[in-house]
Design an enzyme around this catalytic site. Structure first.
Site, short mmCIF file in Angstrom:
data_model
loop_
_atom_site.label_atom_id
_atom_site.label_comp_id
_atom_site.label_asym_id
_atom_site.label_seq_id
_atom_site.Cartn_x
_atom_site.Cartn_y
_atom_site.Cartn_z
N LYS A 19 11.11 29.65 107.43
CA LYS A 19 12.03 30.92 107.19
C LYS A 19 11.93 31.78 108.22
O LYS A 19 12.83 32.44 108.89
CB LYS A 19 12.01 31.47 105.78
N ASP B 286 2.57 35.68 101.04
CA ASP B 286 3.68 35.20 100.54
C ASP B 286 3.16 33.88 99.54
O ASP B 286 3.87 33.43 98.73
CB ASP B 286 4.47 34.28 101.60
N GLY C 161 14.98 40.86 102.75
CA GLY C 161 14.07 41.93 103.42
C GLY C 161 13.89 41.68 104.69
O GLY C 161 14.08 42.51 105.90
#
Length: 426
Positions: free
Chosen positions: A19, A312, A93
């Protein structure tokens, strides 16, 4: 989603594109000259939000799903088009923070907004330096929507108060449009996908220790690139394999960037057996294949630079902590309070619902090891990483686990539950 206990993890998996890299490649392809082909672009909703915003800024792109999910982007050069409506960043975000650096370098006014969750997230960390560079920005008490009027930016020396790869990338992107040099110093080394991507598209920048510099006025060129498999998504399957001593798992074409690979070090220290084969470099990013075997899991302490590197992956590490021998302690992780959910509270709530002992702290958690968990009704709290993390914890629990709102996993990984189902032996 109901997750039943498993007895082993076995098989091979190839993951959707990373990502972090997908966001950055798409944004730079938009302001490059000429076309770019991005293979294995992330299938997550967040990265789709970036593409949607770029289309609103006049960037032409199309998706070819028959050729390995390839995104073809026709670069607009440095000048984008004024959007006719608010740029909808959804839950992302990454999109609102990084794209704001490019929008600040344009000659128009644009509003950037998002969903209810994104509208609660703090944006001062990009607003303050972008204003110092010359952009005009208004917000709702430091939160979205952001109204950005771009203009003649000037390079700044900026010492980031909080380590954030998103903020660093935002300022590097703004620095492309600024007069003179932009210098950014980060308190801790963060992932360097922004720097690597900029070089891939032809930009020159200098890195020295925790400092990076970029000169304005540089032009970018389109590229053809393979986006490596997402390491943060791999974390869930690695932790699933770690729960069962006889697991055998292969993960192909996975991102092996040194600023992200700390997860592999930690899991190996805990007892998971990982070997890396077929390493190659593509546009400055390392890609490799992992061979994974289960083993007895010791404990770990995650603090300081490790916390920043694993921010994460902490939810899934915390979710499996009760099954380790010594448990896991997480410190210096106050950043988790302002993610898609308050992840510290979300983790503690769900672990307690499964019968675990947990000490919740302002900046982290202490989760003892050698615990047995039972199935329970859990909340995702609208947070994709919480939903996926507790589907892994459920694999070793006694009885079935129901995860409410599990559809939010699509924000980053729509295929997650079907992929997990194909790897778990019951």
């Amino acid at each position: 989603m109901v997750v039943r206990p498993g007895r082993n993890v076995r098989g091979s998996v190839s993951l959707p594109g990373d990502k972090s890299i997908s966001h950055r490649y798409a944004m730079l392809a938009a302001i490059a000259e000429g076309p770019s082909l991005l293979e294995n672009y992330s299938t997550g909703a967040d990265c789709a939000s970036t593409l949607k915003c770029l289309r609103s800024l006049g960037v032409n792109w199309k998706r070819n799903s028959n050729a390995g999910n390839v995104i073809e982007v026709q670069g607009s050069g440095r000048a984008l088009s004024a959007p006719s409506q608010s740029l909808d960043c959804g839950n992302s975000g990454s999109t609102i923070r990084m794209l704001s650096g490019i929008v600040a370098g344009q000659t128009f006014t644009a509003e950037m907004s998002g969903d209810e969750s994104l509208s609660r997230r703090p944006m001062e960390r990009v607003i303050t330096p972008l204003k110092a560079m010359g952009a005009e920005i208004t917000s709702q008490n430091g939160r979205p929507p952001l109204r950005i009027t771009g203009g003649s930016l000037k390079g700044i020396d900026y010492r980031m108060p909080v380590a954030s790869a998103q903020v660093k990338t935002c300022l590097l992107f703004a620095g492309l449009f600024a007069e003179g040099e932009t210098r950014i110093e980060e308190p801790l080394r963060t992932r360097d996908h922004g720097e690597v991507a900029l070089r891939a598209f032809g930009a020159q920048l200098e890195r020295k220790g925790n400092e990076v510099r970029i000169h304005g006025g540089q032009r970018l060129h389109g590229i053809e690139a393979l986006v490596p498999g997402d390491l943060s998504s791999a974390a869930f399957f690695l932790c699933a394999a770690a729960l069962f001593p006889d697991s055998q798992l292969t993960i192909t074409d996975l991102l092996m960037n040194p600023t992200r690979a700390r997860l592999l070090d930690i899991l190996m220290q805990m007892g998971l057996r990982i070997s890396v084969t077929q390493i190659e470099e593509v546009h400055g990013e390392l890609i490799g294949t992992l061979q994974v075997e289960g083993g007895k899991l010791k404990g770990a302490t995650i603090a300081g630079p490790d916390t920043a590197a694993l921010i994460d992956e902490i939810p899934v590490l915390a979710a499996i902590a009760p099954y380790t021998e010594q448990g896991i302690e997480v410190r210096d992780a106050k950043e988790l309070r302002v993610k898609e959910s308050d992840r510290i509270a979300s983790i503690a709530t769900n672990l307690r619902a499964m019968g675990a002992q947990v000490e919740e702290r302002e900046d982290g958690l202490n989760i003892p090891g050698a615990q047995s968990l039972h199935g329970a009704e859990l909340e995702s709290f609208g947070d994709h990483r919480i939903a996926m993390a507790f589907s892994i914890a459920a694999l070793r629990a006694q009885g079935d686990t129901l995860i409410r709102g599990s559809e939010c996993a699509a924000i980053s990984y729509p295929e997650f539950f079907s992929t997990l189902q194909g790897l778990v032996e019951r």
